[in-house]
Enzyme design. Sequence first.
Site, short mmCIF file in Angstrom:
data_model
loop_
_atom_site.label_atom_id
_atom_site.label_comp_id
_atom_site.label_asym_id
_atom_site.label_seq_id
_atom_site.Cartn_x
_atom_site.Cartn_y
_atom_site.Cartn_z
N LYS A 190 39.54 43.32 29.43
CA LYS A 190 40.47 44.26 28.81
C LYS A 190 40.71 43.93 27.35
CE LYS A 190 40.45 45.58 32.89
NZ LYS A 190 39.59 44.47 33.27
N CYS A 214 31.63 35.85 32.37
CA CYS A 214 30.80 35.73 33.58
C CYS A 214 29.42 36.33 33.35
CB CYS A 214 31.50 36.38 34.76
SG CYS A 214 33.11 35.66 35.13
N GLU A 230 41.68 45.44 40.53
CA GLU A 230 40.30 45.43 41.03
C GLU A 230 40.26 44.89 42.46
OE1 GLU A 230 38.01 44.83 36.76
OE2 GLU A 230 38.19 43.13 38.13
N SER A 260 35.67 45.44 40.12
CA SER A 260 35.10 44.54 39.12
C SER A 260 33.72 45.02 38.74
CB SER A 260 35.02 43.13 39.71
OG SER A 260 34.12 42.34 38.98
#
Length: 547
Positions: A121, A191, A439, A464
């Site tokens: 975000k 990630c 999520e 996600s």
Amino acid sequence: MRSDEIKAGFARAPNRSLLRSLGVTDREMDLPFIGIANAFNTIVPGHVHLRQLGEKVREGIAAAGGVPFEFGTIGICDGIAMGHEGMRSSLPSRENIADSIELMVDAHRFDGLVCIGTCDKIVPGMLMAAVRCDIPAIILTGGAMLSGYQGGKDLSLIDIFEGVGRVAAGAMLEDALCELERCAMPGCGSCQGLYTANTMACMTEAMGMSLSGCAAIPAVDAAKLRIARETGEAVIKLVRDGVTPRSIITQQSLYNAIRVDMALGGSTNTVLHLMAIAREAEVPLSLDDFNSIADSIPHICNMQPSGPHSMQTLYRAGGIPAVLHQLLKYLDDVPTVSGSTIRQIASTAGVKEETIIQSPESPVSEAGGLKILKGSLAPDGAVVKCAAVPKAMWRHKGPALTFDGEPATMRAILAREVKEGDVVIIRYEGPRGGPGMPETLSSTSALLGLGYIKVVLITDGRFSGGTRGPYIGHVALEAAVGGPIAFVRDGDMIEVDLYAKSILLHVDTKELESRKKGWKPVKKRLKGALDRYSRTVEQANLGAVQR
């Protein structure tokens, strides 16, 4: 210069006195003042290294003839927030970030702005702030984490989430999961796959708001330090040339971003964020635009989680410039913060590995990686990452199994109460009802880990970017405002057709109207930021922005 409002003339002596207390020299008083919004913190892996990048940006600004002033913004790690009440704070943080940057820029009259962020975000909030303030601005994204490794296999965070389901199914021992968690995340950075953070980095570069090549450079690569320095230098040129975000972020540049999104098969969250950025830029953009672009852009790079390739692999294959090269004939020619147009960048880029970044003539699949579905269950739209859905599940009709919130869903999944063929409904998790569209990666990963292959999951919340499978989110209207999803009952037949882009609730109109009588939405006790957010947020099809 805009900063003259705080430093020019005898009336600004008090202001200058405060600036001098920071060490600003007489010479620097005549230079552009550049704000650096840095989301550095020590709780988010994608942000823990941003202090060093900030230092390189400051060097670049000073070397190019500006004066850097760094300030902080918040940053939430969705992975750490996942699966508990903290997940409700993630999407609302986007608005907080945009607001905080706007307030700092307006109060201190910066001439230019560099935003340094990485995760889900944070980068969208920074883009919203940049276009809202509309002073010369550039985004530096922090880069992806290197892949984990165990037993000859590259790993990412999603392996851990899906491992939880395998432990619940008895297919993995807890000790093995513990060993896996020690191997999967080797250091700083976002990630590893094309999850939301990395998708938004790619979108930022594709729309022209970061320097060419920035998105795919790994967090720990020295090239990231070099591009940080170059970013600091580049913002000074933007200031001198008067180039502002609204000259970069246009309908055409957002279309280019969507084209790259479709080519890569990115996160469904990008739909929310691009809609929100367009809203701030006062640029027309609708969910229908995503579908029309998806119909014309092939999916050319099989990225994690739906495919094998990590961001590190994408970088080695040429990064976003190489993707742009493959999409050259589809791109609108628009300016970028680098000074080159997007087609100039695309035409001069090379593709190092066509087995990774494939040609449009030999794609992973003919259609783009996302689809917008509409129908009686989601009259204002829903989003699915079709690139991650097995073709056998592109059409499915099955009975509904309804849950008011993810916690109850997760308990039912782990208890094996879900049956193959079911259509699991998670509602009251939308922008207003959640609040914050949490999520549901824990639920989708548990389904996969337990071995379910014929279960569709539909929610008015979000997924996600690491989600893979027949999972449909952003259902609008949401349950909390009386959307059809609020009135689904166990056993109702629901039909999903990705080919037809439809999502249907097979309940006749009279029965549905009967169910609405006397209905009251599920209410949650809220306070503070989430209470304000719930009262002011728009629906998902409008980007879940606050009014």
